[in-house]
Design a protein around this motif. Structure first.
Motif, PDB file in Angstrom:
ATOM      1  N   VAL A   1       4.034   1.700   2.526  1.00  0.00           N
ATOM      2  CA  VAL A   1       5.031   2.714   2.189  1.00  0.00           C
ATOM      3  C   VAL A   1       4.369   4.081   2.320  1.00  0.00           C
ATOM      4  N   THR A   2       4.940   4.929   3.179  1.00  0.00           N
ATOM      5  CA  THR A   2       4.429   6.274   3.397  1.00  0.00           C
ATOM      6  C   THR A   2       5.415   7.250   2.750  1.00  0.00           C
ATOM      7  N   CYS A   3       4.899   8.144   1.921  1.00  0.00           N
ATOM      8  CA  CYS A   3       5.786   8.969   1.092  1.00  0.00           C
ATOM      9  C   CYS A   3       6.358  10.190   1.808  1.00  0.00           C
TER      10      CYS A   3
ATOM     11  N   LEU B   1       0.848  -1.190   0.000  1.00  0.00           N
ATOM     12  CA  LEU B   1       0.000   0.000   0.000  1.00  0.00           C
ATOM     13  C   LEU B   1       0.879   1.234   0.000  1.00  0.00           C
ATOM     14  N   VAL B   2       0.598   2.163  -0.907  1.00  0.00           N
ATOM     15  CA  VAL B   2       1.389   3.388  -1.035  1.00  0.00           C
ATOM     16  C   VAL B   2       0.512   4.572  -0.647  1.00  0.00           C
ATOM     17  N   HIS B   3       0.883   5.232   0.450  1.00  0.00           N
ATOM     18  CA  HIS B   3       0.102   6.358   0.967  1.00  0.00           C
ATOM     19  C   HIS B   3       0.986   7.601   1.092  1.00  0.00           C
ATOM     20  N   ALA B   4       0.341   8.751   1.176  1.00  0.00           N
ATOM     21  CA  ALA B   4       1.063  10.024   1.142  1.00  0.00           C
ATOM     22  C   ALA B   4       1.599  10.459   2.498  1.00  0.00           C
ATOM     23  N   HIS B   5       0.754  10.387   3.543  1.00  0.00           N
ATOM     24  CA  HIS B   5       1.118  10.889   4.878  1.00  0.00           C
ATOM     25  C   HIS B   5       0.678   9.899   5.945  1.00  0.00           C
ATOM     26  N   PRO B   6       1.276   9.946   7.127  1.00  0.00           N
ATOM     27  CA  PRO B   6       0.747   9.174   8.247  1.00  0.00           C
ATOM     28  C   PRO B   6      -0.709   9.578   8.505  1.00  0.00           C
ATOM     29  N   ASP B   7      -1.557   8.648   8.725  1.00  0.00           N
ATOM     30  CA  ASP B   7      -3.004   8.678   8.977  1.00  0.00           C
ATOM     31  C   ASP B   7      -3.821   8.379   7.723  1.00  0.00           C
ATOM     32  N   ASP B   8      -3.262   8.673   6.523  1.00  0.00           N
ATOM     33  CA  ASP B   8      -3.987   8.348   5.282  1.00  0.00           C
ATOM     34  C   ASP B   8      -4.259   6.851   5.192  1.00  0.00           C
ATOM     35  N   GLU B   9      -3.279   6.068   5.598  1.00  0.00           N
ATOM     36  CA  GLU B   9      -3.395   4.608   5.487  1.00  0.00           C
ATOM     37  C   GLU B   9      -4.508   4.069   6.369  1.00  0.00           C
ATOM     38  N   THR B  10      -4.668   4.655   7.543  1.00  0.00           N
ATOM     39  CA  THR B  10      -5.669   4.163   8.483  1.00  0.00           C
ATOM     40  C   THR B  10      -7.071   4.562   8.056  1.00  0.00           C
ATOM     41  N   ILE B  11      -7.249   5.825   7.684  1.00  0.00           N
ATOM     42  CA  ILE B  11      -8.570   6.309   7.292  1.00  0.00           C
ATOM     43  C   ILE B  11      -9.083   5.562   6.062  1.00  0.00           C
ATOM     44  N   GLY B  12      -8.226   5.372   5.075  1.00  0.00           N
ATOM     45  CA  GLY B  12      -8.678   4.800   3.815  1.00  0.00           C
ATOM     46  C   GLY B  12      -8.632   3.297   3.718  1.00  0.00           C
ATOM     47  N   THR B  13      -7.639   2.676   4.357  1.00  0.00           N
ATOM     48  CA  THR B  13      -7.428   1.237   4.154  1.00  0.00           C
ATOM     49  C   THR B  13      -7.111   0.485   5.443  1.00  0.00           C
ATOM     50  N   GLY B  14      -7.345   1.098   6.592  1.00  0.00           N
ATOM     51  CA  GLY B  14      -6.957   0.480   7.861  1.00  0.00           C
ATOM     52  C   GLY B  14      -7.623  -0.852   8.146  1.00  0.00           C
ATOM     53  N   ALA B  15      -8.920  -0.969   7.846  1.00  0.00           N
ATOM     54  CA  ALA B  15      -9.622  -2.229   8.111  1.00  0.00           C
ATOM     55  C   ALA B  15      -9.119  -3.340   7.203  1.00  0.00           C
TER      56      ALA B  15
END
Length: 303
Positions: A40-42, A11-25
Protein backbone atom coordinates in the motif's frame (compact mmCIF):
# COMPACT_ATOMS: atom_id res chain seq x y z
CA UNK A 1 -11.27 -18.89 -7.60
CA UNK A 2 -8.14 -17.02 -6.49
CA UNK A 3 -5.81 -19.03 -4.26
CA UNK A 4 -4.85 -17.21 -1.07
CA UNK A 5 -1.32 -17.89 0.22
CA UNK A 6 -1.16 -19.25 3.76
CA UNK A 7 1.24 -16.50 4.85
CA UNK A 8 0.63 -12.88 3.93
CA UNK A 9 2.50 -9.63 4.56
CA UNK A 10 1.21 -6.08 4.13
CA UNK A 11 3.71 -3.25 3.63
CA UNK A 12 2.70 0.39 4.08
CA UNK A 13 4.97 2.94 2.40
CA UNK A 14 4.74 6.68 1.80
CA UNK A 15 5.84 7.20 -1.84
CA UNK A 16 6.80 5.16 -4.89
CA UNK A 17 10.47 4.03 -4.52
CA UNK A 18 10.35 3.88 -0.68
CA UNK A 19 9.20 0.28 -0.88
CA UNK A 20 12.08 -0.78 -3.10
CA UNK A 21 14.88 0.99 -1.24
CA UNK A 22 13.79 -0.20 2.19
CA UNK A 23 12.08 -3.54 1.67
CA UNK A 24 12.50 -4.55 -1.98
CA UNK A 25 14.63 -7.64 -1.36
CA UNK A 26 12.25 -8.88 1.33
CA UNK A 27 9.28 -8.40 -0.98
CA UNK A 28 10.96 -10.23 -3.86
CA UNK A 29 12.04 -13.08 -1.56
CA UNK A 30 8.57 -13.60 -0.17
CA UNK A 31 6.94 -13.51 -3.59
CA UNK A 32 9.42 -16.13 -4.80
CA UNK A 33 8.62 -18.28 -1.77
CA UNK A 34 4.90 -18.19 -2.50
CA UNK A 35 3.92 -15.84 0.31
CA UNK A 36 1.30 -13.16 -0.25
CA UNK A 37 2.76 -9.67 -0.59
CA UNK A 38 0.52 -6.60 -0.61
CA UNK A 39 1.95 -3.10 -0.98
CA UNK A 40 0.00 0.00 0.00
CA UNK A 41 1.51 3.30 -1.14
CA UNK A 42 0.07 6.37 0.57
CA UNK A 43 0.87 9.04 -2.05
CA UNK A 44 2.10 9.22 -5.64
CA UNK A 45 5.20 11.22 -4.75
CA UNK A 46 4.10 14.34 -6.59
CA UNK A 47 6.63 16.55 -4.79
CA UNK A 48 9.69 14.39 -5.45
CA UNK A 49 12.89 15.77 -6.91
CA UNK A 50 13.19 14.94 -10.62
CA UNK A 51 16.60 13.59 -11.57
CA UNK A 52 15.86 13.19 -15.29
CA UNK A 53 16.36 16.59 -17.02
CA UNK A 54 14.03 15.84 -19.91
CA UNK A 55 11.20 15.18 -17.42
CA UNK A 56 11.70 18.40 -15.46
CA UNK A 57 8.45 19.74 -16.94
CA UNK A 58 6.54 17.26 -14.75
CA UNK A 59 7.55 19.11 -11.58
CA UNK A 60 4.88 20.33 -9.16
CA UNK A 61 5.61 23.98 -10.00
CA UNK A 62 5.27 23.32 -13.74
CA UNK A 63 2.90 20.72 -15.25
CA UNK A 64 2.47 18.87 -11.96
CA UNK A 65 2.47 15.50 -13.72
CA UNK A 66 5.09 13.68 -11.66
CA UNK A 67 2.57 11.67 -9.66
CA UNK A 68 1.10 10.00 -12.74
CA UNK A 69 4.59 9.30 -14.06
CA UNK A 70 5.70 7.75 -10.79
CA UNK A 71 2.57 5.61 -10.82
CA UNK A 72 4.00 3.99 -13.94
CA UNK A 73 7.46 3.70 -12.39
CA UNK A 74 5.96 1.90 -9.40
CA UNK A 75 4.12 -0.54 -11.66
CA UNK A 76 7.38 -1.35 -13.48
CA UNK A 77 9.26 -1.74 -10.20
CA UNK A 78 6.65 -4.17 -8.89
CA UNK A 79 7.03 -6.27 -12.05
CA UNK A 80 10.73 -6.57 -11.25
CA UNK A 81 9.98 -7.68 -7.69
CA UNK A 82 7.12 -9.95 -8.75
CA UNK A 83 4.53 -8.12 -6.62
CA UNK A 84 1.08 -8.23 -8.22
CA UNK A 85 -0.99 -6.72 -5.40
CA UNK A 86 -0.07 -3.06 -5.03
CA UNK A 87 -2.52 -0.28 -4.23
CA UNK A 88 -2.71 3.41 -3.40
CA UNK A 89 -4.29 4.28 -0.07
CA UNK A 90 -7.86 5.38 -0.77
CA UNK A 91 -7.20 5.01 -4.50
CA UNK A 92 -4.73 6.84 -6.73
CA UNK A 93 -4.74 10.57 -6.02
CA UNK A 94 -6.60 10.37 -2.72
CA UNK A 95 -3.63 11.82 -0.86
CA UNK A 96 -0.91 14.05 -2.24
CA UNK A 97 2.78 13.98 -1.42
CA UNK A 98 3.32 16.57 1.34
CA UNK A 99 6.85 17.51 0.31
CA UNK A 100 9.69 18.17 2.74
CA UNK A 101 12.80 20.19 3.44
CA UNK A 102 15.97 19.39 5.33
CA UNK A 103 16.58 20.59 8.86
CA UNK A 104 20.07 21.86 9.63
CA UNK A 105 20.59 18.82 11.85
CA UNK A 106 20.15 16.42 8.94
CA UNK A 107 16.59 15.15 9.19
CA UNK A 108 13.47 15.94 7.17
CA UNK A 109 10.74 18.35 8.24
CA UNK A 110 7.55 19.60 6.54
CA UNK A 111 8.01 22.16 3.80
CA UNK A 112 7.00 25.79 4.13
CA UNK A 113 4.01 25.30 1.82
CA UNK A 114 1.86 22.18 1.98
CA UNK A 115 -0.98 21.35 -0.43
CA UNK A 116 -4.49 21.21 1.05
CA UNK A 117 -4.83 17.57 -0.01
CA UNK A 118 -1.43 16.59 1.36
CA UNK A 119 -1.17 13.32 3.26
CA UNK A 120 0.23 15.26 6.22
CA UNK A 121 -3.17 16.98 6.50
CA UNK A 122 -5.19 13.77 6.16
CA UNK A 123 -7.84 13.00 8.74
CA UNK A 124 -6.31 10.11 10.68
CA UNK A 125 -9.50 8.07 11.07
CA UNK A 126 -10.53 8.55 7.45
CA UNK A 127 -7.11 7.47 6.18
CA UNK A 128 -6.97 4.57 8.63
CA UNK A 129 -10.38 3.34 7.48
CA UNK A 130 -9.05 2.98 3.93
CA UNK A 131 -6.35 0.72 5.34
CA UNK A 132 -8.75 -1.14 7.65
CA UNK A 133 -10.64 -2.24 4.54
CA UNK A 134 -7.44 -3.63 3.01
CA UNK A 135 -6.34 -5.32 6.24
CA UNK A 136 -9.69 -7.06 6.61
CA UNK A 137 -9.64 -8.14 2.97
CA UNK A 138 -6.03 -9.37 2.81
CA UNK A 139 -5.87 -10.64 6.44
CA UNK A 140 -2.10 -10.43 6.76
CA UNK A 141 -0.27 -12.06 9.64
CA UNK A 142 2.57 -9.53 9.29
CA UNK A 143 2.68 -5.80 8.60
CA UNK A 144 5.68 -3.57 7.98
CA UNK A 145 5.80 0.23 8.12
CA UNK A 146 8.09 2.98 9.50
CA UNK A 147 8.85 3.97 13.08
CA UNK A 148 7.21 6.92 14.84
CA UNK A 149 9.74 9.34 13.29
CA UNK A 150 9.15 7.98 9.80
CA UNK A 151 12.76 6.72 9.98
CA UNK A 152 14.11 10.16 9.05
CA UNK A 153 11.42 12.75 9.70
CA UNK A 154 9.57 13.04 6.38
CA UNK A 155 5.99 14.08 7.22
CA UNK A 156 4.51 11.46 4.90
CA UNK A 157 6.56 8.71 6.52
CA UNK A 158 5.42 9.83 9.96
CA UNK A 159 1.82 9.91 8.77
CA UNK A 160 2.18 6.46 7.18
CA UNK A 161 3.32 5.15 10.56
CA UNK A 162 0.37 6.74 12.33
CA UNK A 163 -2.17 5.49 9.80
CA UNK A 164 -0.75 1.96 9.71
CA UNK A 165 -0.56 1.54 13.48
CA UNK A 166 -4.02 3.01 14.06
CA UNK A 167 -5.58 0.97 11.26
CA UNK A 168 -4.09 -2.22 12.68
CA UNK A 169 -5.80 -1.49 16.01
CA UNK A 170 -9.14 -0.59 14.47
CA UNK A 171 -9.18 -3.57 12.10
CA UNK A 172 -9.05 -5.96 15.07
CA UNK A 173 -12.06 -4.51 16.90
CA UNK A 174 -15.14 -6.67 16.16
CA UNK A 175 -17.60 -3.83 16.69
CA UNK A 176 -15.68 -1.23 14.64
CA UNK A 177 -17.10 -0.39 11.20
CA UNK A 178 -18.60 -3.78 10.43
CA UNK A 179 -19.24 -2.45 6.93
CA UNK A 180 -15.47 -2.55 6.30
CA UNK A 181 -15.24 -6.32 6.65
CA UNK A 182 -14.72 -9.03 9.21
CA UNK A 183 -12.30 -8.11 12.02
CA UNK A 184 -8.67 -9.16 11.69
CA UNK A 185 -5.79 -8.85 14.12
CA UNK A 186 -2.28 -8.65 12.66
CA UNK A 187 -0.06 -10.95 14.71
CA UNK A 188 3.27 -9.23 14.10
CA UNK A 189 4.06 -5.61 13.19
CA UNK A 190 7.54 -4.48 12.21
CA UNK A 191 9.17 -1.13 11.67
CA UNK A 192 11.70 -1.20 8.83
CA UNK A 193 15.15 -0.06 9.90
CA UNK A 194 18.74 0.44 8.80
CA UNK A 195 21.41 -1.42 10.75
CA UNK A 196 23.90 0.97 12.34
CA UNK A 197 26.78 -1.50 12.13
CA UNK A 198 26.14 -2.33 8.47
CA UNK A 199 25.82 1.37 7.63
CA UNK A 200 29.13 2.18 9.32
CA UNK A 201 30.80 -0.71 7.52
CA UNK A 202 29.44 0.42 4.16
CA UNK A 203 30.40 4.07 4.65
CA UNK A 204 33.94 3.10 5.65
CA UNK A 205 34.26 0.91 2.59
CA UNK A 206 33.09 3.67 0.27
CA UNK A 207 35.49 6.13 1.89
CA UNK A 208 38.37 3.69 1.39
CA UNK A 209 37.43 3.41 -2.28
CA UNK A 210 37.05 7.18 -2.69
CA UNK A 211 33.43 6.81 -3.78
CA UNK A 212 30.56 9.22 -3.16
CA UNK A 213 28.13 8.06 -0.49
CA UNK A 214 24.37 7.98 -1.17
CA UNK A 215 23.98 9.33 2.35
CA UNK A 216 25.68 12.69 2.00
CA UNK A 217 27.29 14.14 5.09
CA UNK A 218 27.22 10.96 7.18
CA UNK A 219 30.48 10.16 8.96
CA UNK A 220 31.11 6.43 9.52
CA UNK A 221 32.49 7.32 12.94
CA UNK A 222 29.91 9.97 13.82
CA UNK A 223 26.20 10.09 14.61
CA UNK A 224 23.98 8.16 12.17
CA UNK A 225 20.47 9.46 12.91
CA UNK A 226 18.76 7.43 10.15
CA UNK A 227 19.99 4.11 11.53
CA UNK A 228 18.95 1.86 14.41
CA UNK A 229 21.39 0.43 16.96
CA UNK A 230 21.79 -3.27 16.28
CA UNK A 231 20.49 -4.00 19.78
CA UNK A 232 17.09 -2.65 18.67
CA UNK A 233 16.82 -4.91 15.64
CA UNK A 234 14.62 -7.99 15.77
CA UNK A 235 15.03 -9.40 12.27
CA UNK A 236 17.49 -9.49 9.41
CA UNK A 237 16.18 -10.78 6.10
CA UNK A 238 18.81 -12.23 3.81
CA UNK A 239 17.54 -11.22 0.40
CA UNK A 240 20.95 -11.29 -1.31
CA UNK A 241 19.60 -13.76 -3.86
CA UNK A 242 17.13 -11.03 -4.87
CA UNK A 243 19.50 -8.05 -4.79
CA UNK A 244 19.55 -7.87 -8.60
CA UNK A 245 15.75 -7.78 -8.70
CA UNK A 246 15.85 -4.97 -6.13
CA UNK A 247 18.38 -3.03 -8.22
CA UNK A 248 16.23 -3.53 -11.33
CA UNK A 249 13.26 -2.16 -9.39
CA UNK A 250 15.36 0.81 -8.30
CA UNK A 251 16.23 1.49 -11.93
CA UNK A 252 12.50 1.55 -12.69
CA UNK A 253 12.19 4.53 -10.34
CA UNK A 254 14.25 6.54 -12.78
CA UNK A 255 13.02 10.01 -11.79
CA UNK A 256 14.24 9.43 -8.24
CA UNK A 257 17.34 7.22 -8.51
CA UNK A 258 20.01 7.65 -11.21
CA UNK A 259 21.88 4.57 -12.42
CA UNK A 260 25.19 6.47 -12.37
CA UNK A 261 24.53 7.90 -8.92
CA UNK A 262 25.84 6.91 -5.50
CA UNK A 263 23.14 4.30 -4.82
CA UNK A 264 24.45 2.19 -7.68
CA UNK A 265 28.05 2.98 -6.78
CA UNK A 266 27.24 1.45 -3.41
CA UNK A 267 26.05 -1.69 -5.14
CA UNK A 268 28.98 -1.81 -7.53
CA UNK A 269 31.46 -1.64 -4.68
CA UNK A 270 29.72 -3.66 -2.01
CA UNK A 271 27.71 -6.06 -4.15
CA UNK A 272 24.64 -7.84 -2.81
CA UNK A 273 25.76 -7.04 0.74
CA UNK A 274 24.69 -3.43 0.22
CA UNK A 275 21.09 -4.00 -0.78
CA UNK A 276 20.36 -7.64 -0.07
CA UNK A 277 20.08 -7.46 3.72
CA UNK A 278 17.06 -5.67 5.19
CA UNK A 279 16.36 -5.06 8.85
CA UNK A 280 13.31 -4.66 11.04
CA UNK A 281 12.33 -3.76 14.59
CA UNK A 282 9.48 -5.69 16.21
CA UNK A 283 6.67 -3.32 17.21
CA UNK A 284 3.98 -5.87 18.02
CA UNK A 285 3.92 -9.61 18.57
CA UNK A 286 6.23 -12.24 19.97
CA UNK A 287 9.78 -12.75 18.76
CA UNK A 288 10.06 -16.06 16.96
CA UNK A 289 13.06 -18.40 16.74
CA UNK A 290 16.32 -16.46 16.28
CA UNK A 291 19.83 -17.14 15.02
CA UNK A 292 23.05 -16.97 17.02
CA UNK A 293 22.94 -13.16 16.94
CA UNK A 294 19.45 -13.06 18.44
CA UNK A 295 17.81 -12.06 15.14
CA UNK A 296 14.87 -13.60 13.35
CA UNK A 297 15.64 -14.50 9.77
CA UNK A 298 11.99 -14.61 8.74
CA UNK A 299 9.27 -12.07 9.59
CA UNK A 300 6.81 -14.96 9.88
CA UNK A 301 9.00 -16.69 12.49
CA UNK A 302 6.94 -18.26 15.26
CA UNK A 303 3.62 -18.01 13.41
Amino acid sequence: MRLVPDQRILLVHAHPDDETIGTGATMAKYVAEGRGVTLVTCTAGEMGEILVPELAHLAADQEDGLGEHRRGELAEAMKELGVTDHRFLGGFGAYRDSGMQWHADGYAIPGDTIHDNAFWHADLTEAADHLVTIIREVRPQVMSTYDQFGNYGHPDHIQAHRVAMYAAQLAAVPSYRRDLGEPWEIAKIYWSAMSESRMREGLRRLRELGEESPFEGLDPDGPLPMTSPDADLAAEIDGTAYAEAKLAAMRAHATQITTDGPFFALSNNLGAQAWGYEHFRLAKGTLGPVDERGLETDLFAGL
